[in-house]
Design an enzyme around this catalytic site. Structure first.
Site, PDB file in Angstrom:
ATOM      1  N   HIS A  48       0.826  -1.210   0.000  1.00  0.00           N
ATOM      2  CA  HIS A  48       0.000   0.000   0.000  1.00  0.00           C
ATOM      3  C   HIS A  48       0.860   1.260   0.000  1.00  0.00           C
ATOM      4  CE1 HIS A  48      -3.308  -2.650   1.909  1.00  0.00           C
ATOM      5  NE2 HIS A  48      -3.560  -2.482   0.638  1.00  0.00           N
TER       6      HIS A  48
ATOM      7  N   CYS B 299      -3.015  -5.283 -18.365  1.00  0.00           N
ATOM      8  CA  CYS B 299      -3.503  -4.271 -17.426  1.00  0.00           C
ATOM      9  C   CYS B 299      -2.786  -4.331 -16.075  1.00  0.00           C
ATOM     10  CB  CYS B 299      -5.010  -4.409 -17.221  1.00  0.00           C
ATOM     11  SG  CYS B 299      -5.501  -5.929 -16.396  1.00  0.00           S
TER      12      CYS B 299
END
Length: 583
Positions: A191, A509
């Site tokens: 994160h 992607c």
């Protein structure tokens, strides 16, 4: 003069003063309280939890519009964790049973959770351990009233063993300008790494023994290549050289900005298409500035995570229509690929209890979960079909394992169409349907799958993890997680080749789509559609305009013969140097 190497997370060249943050541990006293004071201590703990939630909500609210909503999703996860009844109950029980102060019990309980999650091999739980560490430190700081940010950090390069997501966001929210970040902790998919990219802070992760280094008054942080480095105590000659490098890099960034309105076409005239990866909300300013060719990945799980219950068919239809209308205002007639619900593993919903599994990354997630709850899946399918009536919307399935799942999903789509017809609701009859390529079975059977779907989208993050059987968050195994491994390159080539043979579009992607070296590799393998975070579109467009596709035939041959990832990177870096010299 010394050199520290690590992994570049966000590119840049910074010459500046280091701020060494040894992050002293909060001095937690461990003391007994009288039985009469137990309820009062529990109340003190609950107040600190509420303050933590209020602080996070305030930071999130103030950063909305400045940072993409999906990058702020970690704060939503932290709020959900602070609401977790088991976590709260364990601490309350600990205070009652041990008659100890709240700080000590929070530390003890959180350490128990952290140690438990760190022992689990699955990378998702490694990240969960960091999240628990983050929220527990926030609770303890509220209890001890130690929560200050040193204003001397402003304009400096932060050197720290580990920086938690909420700490980084609080620094940003406080108006502190970080010139760069150097971390010992390695987690390029963590994160914190995601946020440093979103905030565009030059960042290096994985530096060894950073606190045994003589940093001096000035350092050079260079993260312009995959392997970043820090030069400590640079001499005058090195400083002068990097001053020139910094100017060259600044000019390169200016060149990238100037090419933003140009077509994404190679030197020999072939068009390459660049798409956006987004969550449940669009930043229209970003969209119009980047001039994408469409939305290649709309992650619907973020829409579900923001809700308090499963959004019904009508609500989903409205959400997708609103996104489509907003997007079409600046990018008319361009496609939007909506990925169906992909929860499980690291993505949880506060209102839905997942089955406890030893290895959730290999368990009930993605299509496995939605096919197990057909009403949930049909609500989403109907919402997408109806929203697609007057918009260029396509649908895509995540985490497909075998052909049976594709056939089952196809039957459900037909069932939904019949029901919508009976209900007299408008829908798109001939919607295009694709699948993510994320597991080895997709690669081995790509030619079979191609007969049942309209397009492929390769999710290189998961594909790399599953092909190499690596834990991205393990300090040891993480080094094996490398999308440039020849096994990954060959897998992508197999999928691309199958797509070309069957005349099916193949896009990428994953993180690779936004990396310069990877773009060269992907183009050489026949990929012409790339979907990425908005920030990467300008530099990828500029790079593609310097590439001669005919030159990549030899690159492809070399890549497919490579024995390890270093050989792959050397081949790509060599060609990158050649094309970067082109005007």
């Amino acid at each position: 003069m010394g050199v520290i190497v690590g992994k570049s997370i966000f590119p840049g060249i910074v010459i500046g003063q280091p701020y060494i943050e040894r992050k002293k541990k909060i001095d937690i006293e461990n003391y007994k309280i009288s039985s009469e004071k137990v309820e009062e201590e529990i109340e003190r703990f609950l107040e600190s939890v509420q303050k933590a939630k209020n602080d996070i909500k305030q930071i999130k609210g103030n950063l909305e519009g400045k940072i993409n909503k999906e990058d702020l999703q970690i704060l939503t996860v932290h709020i959900m964790m602070l609401d977790d009844p088991q976590f709260i109950s364990d601490i309350k029980k600990g205070i009652k049973k041990e008659e100890n102060n709240a700080e000590a019990v929070v530390k003890k309980v959180s350490n128990k959770y952290i140690e438990m999650f760190e022992k689990i091999a699955d990378p998702i739980y490694k990240q969960r351990a960091l999240d628990i560490k983050d929220i527990s430190e926030r609770i303890i700081m509220n209890l001890t009233h130690e929560d200050d940010i040193d204003s001397n950090l402003n304009g400096k390069i932060l050197v720290i063993r580990e920086l938690l997501p909420s700490e980084l966001l609080k620094i940003y929210y406080s108006g502190i300008n970080l010139s760069g970040i150097i971390m010992e902790y390695m987690g390029e998919t963590s994160h914190t790494a995601i946020l440093t990219k979103a905030l565009e802070i030059p960042t290096l992760m994985g530096g060894n023994d950073i606190f045994s280094v003589d940093w001096g008054d000035k350092i050079i942080l260079d993260t312009t290549s995959m392997e970043g480095k820090v030069v400590t105590n640079p001499d005058i000659k090195t400083l002068n050289r990097y001053d020139e490098e910094k100017n060259r890099y600044r000019n390169k960034m200016k060149e990238i900005e100037e090419s933003i309105d140009k077509e994404t076409v190679t030197l020999d005239g072939e068009r390459v298409y660049l798409y956006l990866n987004i969550g449940g909300r669009l930043d229209i300013t970003q969209v119009s500035r980047k001039r994408p060719d469409g939305i290649g990945l709309l992650r619907t799980e973020l829409i579900y995570m923001d809700a308090v219950e499963f959004p019904n068919e009508e609500k989903q239809k409205k959400i997708y229509e609103n996104i489509a209308r907003e997007f079409e205002e600046s990018q008319p007639n361009k496609p939007i690929v909506i990925r169906t619900l992909d929860i499980g593993a690291d993505k949880k919903l506060s209102y839905y209890k997942m089955v406890d599994e030893e290895n959730p990354s290999l368990g009930c997630r993605g299509m496995r979960l939605t096919l197990a709850d057909k009403n949930l899946f049909k609500n989403q399918i109907k919402g997408i079909l109806r929203a697609a009536t007057h918009h260029n919307i396509k649908m895509m399935y995540p985490m497909i394992t075998n052909l049976k799942e594709i056939i089952e999903a196809k039957d459900l789509v037909e069932e939904c169409k019949k029901e919508l017809l009976i209900e007299g609701k408008e829908f798109k009859e001939n919607i295009e349907v694709g699948m993510m390529v994320e597991v080895p079975s997709n690669v081995m059977l790509a030619d079979i799958f191609a007969d049942y779907v309209d397009f492929f989208s390769i999710g290189t993050n998961d594909l790399t993890q599953y092909i190499l059987a690596t834990d991205r968050y393990s300090p040891i195994a993480e080094k094996l997680y490398d999308c440039y491994d020849p096994a990954v390159i060959r897998a992508i080539n197999m999928v691309s080749s199958a797509g070309l043979r069957k005349n099916k579009k193949v896009s990428v992607c994953g993180e690779m789509a936004g990396e310069n070296q990877a773009v060269i590799a992907l183009l050489s393998l026949g990929i012409r559609d790339l979907s990425m975070a908005p920030a990467y579109i300008p530099k990828v467009r500029n790079l593609i305009r310097k590439i001669e596709l005919s030159e990549l035939k030899e690159i492809k041959i070399k890549l497919l013969k490579s024995k390890d990832s270093q050989e792959v990177k050397n081949i790509l870096n060599e060609y990158l140097e050649i094309i970067e010299g082109r005007n």
